[in-house]
Design an enzyme around this catalytic site. Structure first.
Site, mmCIF file in Angstrom:
data_model
loop_
_atom_site.group_PDB
_atom_site.id
_atom_site.type_symbol
_atom_site.label_atom_id
_atom_site.label_comp_id
_atom_site.label_asym_id
_atom_site.label_seq_id
_atom_site.Cartn_x
_atom_site.Cartn_y
_atom_site.Cartn_z
ATOM 1 N N LYS A 13 0.183 -1.694 12.565
ATOM 2 C CA LYS A 13 0.942 -2.958 12.560
ATOM 3 C C LYS A 13 2.195 -2.829 11.696
ATOM 4 O O LYS A 13 3.297 -3.158 12.121
ATOM 5 C CB LYS A 13 0.064 -4.107 12.017
ATOM 6 C CG LYS A 13 -1.233 -4.322 12.769
ATOM 7 C CD LYS A 13 -2.049 -5.461 12.191
ATOM 8 C CE LYS A 13 -2.538 -5.250 10.773
ATOM 9 N NZ LYS A 13 -3.532 -4.182 10.587
ATOM 10 N N ARG A 88 -5.924 -14.113 10.249
ATOM 11 C CA ARG A 88 -6.991 -13.126 10.204
ATOM 12 C C ARG A 88 -8.356 -13.766 10.412
ATOM 13 O O ARG A 88 -9.366 -13.062 10.422
ATOM 14 C CB ARG A 88 -6.979 -12.505 8.811
ATOM 15 C CG ARG A 88 -6.799 -11.023 8.821
ATOM 16 C CD ARG A 88 -6.733 -10.608 7.380
ATOM 17 N NE ARG A 88 -6.853 -9.207 7.255
ATOM 18 C CZ ARG A 88 -5.817 -8.392 7.057
ATOM 19 N NH1 ARG A 88 -4.608 -8.867 7.002
ATOM 20 N NH2 ARG A 88 -6.018 -7.110 6.916
ATOM 21 N N ARG A 123 -2.642 8.044 4.604
ATOM 22 C CA ARG A 123 -1.450 7.183 4.530
ATOM 23 C C ARG A 123 -0.814 7.219 3.140
ATOM 24 O O ARG A 123 -1.497 7.285 2.135
ATOM 25 C CB ARG A 123 -1.832 5.737 4.859
ATOM 26 C CG ARG A 123 -0.681 4.773 4.584
ATOM 27 C CD ARG A 123 -0.895 3.443 5.201
ATOM 28 N NE ARG A 123 -2.040 2.725 4.668
ATOM 29 C CZ ARG A 123 -2.401 1.516 5.078
ATOM 30 N NH1 ARG A 123 -1.726 0.909 6.028
ATOM 31 N NH2 ARG A 123 -3.451 0.931 4.558
ATOM 32 N N ARG A 156 -2.736 3.589 -1.306
ATOM 33 C CA ARG A 156 -3.246 2.249 -1.615
ATOM 34 C C ARG A 156 -4.664 2.288 -2.180
ATOM 35 O O ARG A 156 -5.481 3.093 -1.738
ATOM 36 C CB ARG A 156 -3.224 1.391 -0.335
ATOM 37 C CG ARG A 156 -2.025 0.469 -0.281
ATOM 38 C CD ARG A 156 -1.831 -0.167 1.058
ATOM 39 N NE ARG A 156 -2.981 -0.894 1.578
ATOM 40 C CZ ARG A 156 -2.958 -1.586 2.719
ATOM 41 N NH1 ARG A 156 -1.834 -1.640 3.437
ATOM 42 N NH2 ARG A 156 -4.015 -2.202 3.148
ATOM 43 N N ARG A 167 -13.532 -2.804 5.266
ATOM 44 C CA ARG A 167 -12.433 -3.557 5.891
ATOM 45 C C ARG A 167 -12.636 -3.603 7.399
ATOM 46 O O ARG A 167 -12.352 -4.606 8.048
ATOM 47 C CB ARG A 167 -11.090 -2.904 5.553
ATOM 48 C CG ARG A 167 -10.663 -3.163 4.106
ATOM 49 C CD ARG A 167 -9.653 -2.153 3.601
ATOM 50 N NE ARG A 167 -8.413 -2.139 4.351
ATOM 51 C CZ ARG A 167 -7.563 -1.112 4.351
ATOM 52 N NH1 ARG A 167 -7.825 -0.026 3.640
ATOM 53 N NH2 ARG A 167 -6.466 -1.170 5.043
HETATM 54 P P1 AP5 Z 1 0.023 1.213 9.258
HETATM 55 O O1 AP5 Z 1 1.180 0.855 10.124
HETATM 56 O O2 AP5 Z 1 0.232 1.230 7.775
HETATM 57 O O3 AP5 Z 1 -1.263 0.326 9.654
HETATM 58 P P2 AP5 Z 1 -1.560 -1.217 9.487
HETATM 59 O O4 AP5 Z 1 -2.045 -1.721 10.809
HETATM 60 O O5 AP5 Z 1 -0.408 -1.929 8.860
HETATM 61 O O6 AP5 Z 1 -2.831 -1.112 8.526
HETATM 62 P P3 AP5 Z 1 -3.162 -1.832 7.136
HETATM 63 O O7 AP5 Z 1 -4.175 -0.946 6.449
HETATM 64 O O8 AP5 Z 1 -1.936 -2.170 6.380
HETATM 65 O O9 AP5 Z 1 -3.855 -3.115 7.668
HETATM 66 P P4 AP5 Z 1 -4.769 -4.073 6.915
HETATM 67 O O10 AP5 Z 1 -4.867 -5.152 7.919
HETATM 68 O O11 AP5 Z 1 -6.051 -3.486 6.474
HETATM 69 O O12 AP5 Z 1 -4.004 -4.365 5.534
HETATM 70 P P5 AP5 Z 1 -3.167 -5.593 4.976
HETATM 71 O O13 AP5 Z 1 -2.150 -5.046 4.074
HETATM 72 O O14 AP5 Z 1 -2.761 -6.505 6.068
HETATM 73 O O15 AP5 Z 1 -0.514 2.643 9.753
HETATM 74 C C1 AP5 Z 1 -1.632 3.266 9.120
HETATM 75 C C2 AP5 Z 1 -1.405 4.778 9.008
HETATM 76 O O16 AP5 Z 1 -1.425 5.350 10.313
HETATM 77 C C3 AP5 Z 1 -0.045 5.179 8.409
HETATM 78 O O17 AP5 Z 1 -0.239 6.327 7.635
HETATM 79 C C4 AP5 Z 1 0.843 5.470 9.626
HETATM 80 O O18 AP5 Z 1 1.853 6.424 9.352
HETATM 81 C C5 AP5 Z 1 -0.183 6.007 10.630
HETATM 82 N N1 AP5 Z 1 0.118 5.639 12.022
HETATM 83 C C6 AP5 Z 1 0.595 4.448 12.480
HETATM 84 N N2 AP5 Z 1 0.712 4.462 13.838
HETATM 85 C C7 AP5 Z 1 0.270 5.698 14.235
HETATM 86 C C8 AP5 Z 1 0.130 6.327 15.517
HETATM 87 N N3 AP5 Z 1 0.470 5.690 16.649
HETATM 88 N N4 AP5 Z 1 -0.352 7.598 15.550
HETATM 89 C C9 AP5 Z 1 -0.696 8.251 14.397
HETATM 90 N N5 AP5 Z 1 -0.585 7.705 13.150
HETATM 91 C C10 AP5 Z 1 -0.119 6.442 13.076
HETATM 92 O O19 AP5 Z 1 -4.277 -6.376 4.136
HETATM 93 C C11 AP5 Z 1 -4.845 -5.824 2.965
HETATM 94 C C12 AP5 Z 1 -5.835 -6.809 2.356
HETATM 95 O O20 AP5 Z 1 -5.166 -8.032 1.982
HETATM 96 C C13 AP5 Z 1 -6.977 -7.282 3.276
HETATM 97 O O21 AP5 Z 1 -8.051 -6.363 3.278
HETATM 98 C C14 AP5 Z 1 -7.333 -8.623 2.637
HETATM 99 O O22 AP5 Z 1 -8.123 -8.451 1.494
HETATM 100 C C15 AP5 Z 1 -5.999 -9.173 2.182
HETATM 101 N N6 AP5 Z 1 -5.346 -10.044 3.188
HETATM 102 C C16 AP5 Z 1 -4.135 -9.833 3.798
HETATM 103 N N7 AP5 Z 1 -3.854 -10.823 4.653
HETATM 104 C C17 AP5 Z 1 -4.904 -11.679 4.606
HETATM 105 C C18 AP5 Z 1 -5.218 -12.888 5.289
HETATM 106 N N8 AP5 Z 1 -4.377 -13.405 6.192
HETATM 107 N N9 AP5 Z 1 -6.391 -13.488 5.001
HETATM 108 C C19 AP5 Z 1 -7.244 -12.991 4.076
HETATM 109 N N10 AP5 Z 1 -7.013 -11.858 3.401
HETATM 110 C C20 AP5 Z 1 -5.856 -11.205 3.655
HETATM 111 MG MG MG Z 2 -0.057 -2.820 6.964
#
Ligand code: AP5
Ligand code: MG
Length: 220
Positions: A13, A88, A123, A156, A167
């Protein structure tokens, strides 16, 4: 244009959001990035959510809904925005609909759990911009340095294998039902329903970008 990117942890994402927001010149709103900066700045919010995030659970809905509503009321969101990580849960999705801010597109990026673990353990992130790299699949030009600023990249705290697995569990229980929710709104042609698309997130970063640009009707 108002866009939601849905998908499990590591679906890509954040990676795709960077391309879309640059192309459309709209703000990139990652609730995860907002929470991580609050933790870094040791604000009241940051102190409250640190353990929840480090353990891979969700921050309570009321906190997230207030945070998001406040962010999208800022002037830079007038011409649109991209949401990564919100909604979410079903209550978060309902709160967004009840706020009467019609979303144009919901795009779900789909990836299997076993691939996610490999992606997230490799990552590296530039915290200030949210730019994500991968030591093997998307390496920075200079090891452990951000391409644009040269600043150090970090691993991270929630990208440890046991936390990643939690997660994913939380995603399947609480966030995955949103796919059906948006699919239903779209299929039933409900007023102001966003257009809904599913994308194979296991293709290359470039192929996924092209697919999304095509959906959004913009040149790549
Ligand atoms: P990347 O693009 O970083 O993936 P992402 O989908 O952004 O994954 P996240 O881990 O950031 O998602 P998340 O939902 O767990 O975390 P968030 O920060 O939202 O890509 C991942 C890796 O793969 C990278 O190394 C990239 O280079 C590689 N890659 C990408 N595309 C590729 C491809 N096509 N092929 C190969 N490699 C590829 O949330 C974190 C925490 O915050 C949550 O756990 C929760 O505690 C809290 N939180 C956030 N929002 C909320 C909410 N709305 N409600 C409640 N809690 C929340
Ligand atoms: Mg992300």
């Amino acid at each position: 244009m108002k866009i939601i990117l849905l998908g499990c942890p590591g679906a890509g994402k954040g990676t795709q959001a960077q391309f879309i927001c640059e192309k459309l010149n709209i703000p990139f709103i990652s609730t995860g990035d907002m929470l991580r900066s609050a933790i870094k700045a040791k604000t009241e919010l940051g102190l409250k959510v640190k353990k929840i995030i480090d353990d891979g659970y969700l921050v309570p809905d009321d906190i997230m809904i207030d945070l998001l509503k406040h962010r999208i009321s800022a002037p830079d969101c007038q011409r649109g925005f991209l949401l990564d990580g919100f909604p979410r849960t079903l209550p978060q999705a309902e709160a967004l609909r009840n706020a009467n801010i019609p979303i144009d597109y919901v795009i779900t990026i789909q990836v299997h759990d076993d691939i996610v673990v490999k992606r997230l353990t490799g990552r590296r992130v530039h915290p200030a911009s949210g730019r994500a790299y991968h030591i093997e699949f998307n390496p920075p030009k200079v090891s452990d340095k951000d391409d644009e600023t040269g600043e150090p990249l970090i691993h991270r705290d929630d990208d440890k294998e046991d936390v990643i697995r939690n997660r994913l569990r939380v995603y399947h229980n609480q966030t995955q039902p949103l796919i059906k929710y948006y699919e239903n709104l779209h299929l039933k042609n409900i007023k102001d329903a966003p257009k809904f698309f599913k994308i194979d997130g296991e293709k290359s970063i470039e192929e996924i970008k092209e697919k999304i640009f095509k959906i959004l009707n913009v040149d790549s």
